[in-house]
Design a protein around this motif. Structure first.
Motif, mmCIF file in Angstrom:
data_model
loop_
_atom_site.group_PDB
_atom_site.id
_atom_site.type_symbol
_atom_site.label_atom_id
_atom_site.label_comp_id
_atom_site.label_asym_id
_atom_site.label_seq_id
_atom_site.Cartn_x
_atom_site.Cartn_y
_atom_site.Cartn_z
ATOM 1 N N GLN A 88 0.427 -1.655 0.438
ATOM 2 C CA GLN A 88 -0.024 0.242 -0.261
ATOM 3 C C GLN A 88 0.709 1.072 0.313
ATOM 4 O O GLN A 88 0.809 2.526 -0.192
ATOM 5 N N ASP A 139 -5.012 0.865 -4.112
ATOM 6 C CA ASP A 139 -5.901 1.801 -3.531
ATOM 7 C C ASP A 139 -7.167 1.371 -3.319
ATOM 8 O O ASP A 139 -7.859 1.392 -1.739
ATOM 9 N N LEU A 140 -7.542 0.400 -4.548
ATOM 10 C CA LEU A 140 -9.024 0.413 -4.228
ATOM 11 C C LEU A 140 -8.700 -0.689 -2.750
ATOM 12 O O LEU A 140 -10.113 -0.848 -2.226
ATOM 13 N N SER A 142 -7.556 -1.729 -0.394
ATOM 14 C CA SER A 142 -6.336 -0.998 0.512
ATOM 15 C C SER A 142 -8.077 -0.572 1.478
ATOM 16 O O SER A 142 -7.393 -0.483 2.651
ATOM 17 N N ASN A 143 -8.721 0.094 0.683
ATOM 18 C CA ASN A 143 -9.774 0.333 1.174
ATOM 19 C C ASN A 143 -10.868 -0.351 2.131
ATOM 20 O O ASN A 143 -11.960 0.499 2.641
ATOM 21 N N LYS A 145 -12.034 -2.703 4.417
ATOM 22 C CA LYS A 145 -11.560 -2.308 6.077
ATOM 23 C C LYS A 145 -12.129 -3.704 6.299
ATOM 24 O O LYS A 145 -13.871 -3.891 6.432
#
Length: 290
Positions: A88, A139-140, A142-143, A145
């Motif tokens: 990330q 990034d996608l 990584s978001n 949760k």
């Protein structure tokens, strides 16, 4: 509540797939699926590793940096340079492709990760793969949760992985049937045979959907999935790799063999006495739909 949670997970997976598919650009679904699924797998094992790492850090008698601690709990050891936090942090680097390839290599090189050797995709650094798209995909994911619990993280990522396989199969049309059979068909076959326990064998296992549904069948009927042993064979090496990652994401320990001769010409499990034999109909001749 469980049903509502499952529906919410599927809605989430669908939204995630749509977002990821927009980034595909000129890549064919057959090529893009390996890019996306490889990253989801990397995210999965990093989530599972980090949850275990945090748990071990609370134990004064445990060493969170000892790979053997993870082997005992059936969790893959993830070297520091392969952990999602490192990926990330470098998502916008022009070397992100090589960083991901190196991460995959490092995971396979770890002796405790024997079942992953030769399985993970390692071609993210190829010149034809757009590095901006790759960073956006990192990034996608990584978001997403998923830190509320280790079990929840594994279950959700398993659903995401399964949905992505379904989505790519649908996008590929009849070629998608080579690695995927619609969930409704798989569920029908499993419920007809009722594999409560014993040894299940699929001679043309594709991406492993029969095994995943068999374990879900046992759980839905109050049984213990550990009472089921899974064996399979696949002729296509790329599909075999998908199956190995898919089953690992779902936490299923399976003996899946790859042989280019195919199960009709060479039995990879000649001594196996299976209690159930499950095999997909030839859906590669049909156009898939959701």
């Amino acid at each position: 509540m469980a049903q509502n949670s499952r529906s919410a997970d599927l809605d989430f997976a669908a939204d995630l797939f749509k977002a990821a598919d927009k980034m595909r650009g000129g890549l064919e679904p057959s090529e893009y699926k390996h890019v996306a699924l490889g990253l989801i797998f990397l995210k999965y094992i990093s989530e599972a590793f980090q949850a275990m790492h945090d748990q071990l850090a609370q134990d004064e008698f445990a060493d969170p940096e000892d790979p053997e601690e993870y082997l005992a709990e059936n969790v893959f050891w993830v070297p520091e340079t392969a952990r999602w936090s490192h990926i990330q942090q470098n998502a916008r680097s022009e070397n992100i492709g090589k960083i991901i390839d190196d991460a995959m290599e490092a995971i396979e090189a770890e002796p405790t990760n024997e079942t992953l050797k030769g399985v993970l995709p390692k071609n993210y650094a190829r010149p034809t793969l757009d590095k901006t798209m790759l960073g956006e995909l990192v990034d996608l994911f990584s978001n997403v949760k998923m830190h509320d619990s280790a079990d929840r993280a594994r279950d959700l990522l398993g659903r995401v992985y399964e949905y992505f396989i379904s989505g790519f199969a649908s996008a590929e049309g009849k070629r998608g049937g080579e690695f995927f059979t619609p969930r409704s068909v798989v569920r029908t076959l499993v419920e007809m045979l009722e594999p409560y326990q014993g040894r299940v064998y699929d001679p043309c296992c594709g991406s492993g959907g029969m095994f995943i549904q068999s374990e879900k069948f046992i759980e839905d009927h109050g049984g213990n999935p550990l009472n089921l042993s899974v064996y399979g064979q696949e002729i296509n090496h790329t599909t075999w790799r998908l199956a190995k990652m898919n089953l690992a994401v779902h936490g299923i320990d399976a003996d899946i063999a790859w042989d280019s001769a195919g199960s009709f010409h060479k039995d990879a499990h000649p001594r196996l006495k299976a209690d159930y034999i499950l095999s997909n109909p030839p859906f590669n001749n049909l156009r898939l739909g959701r």
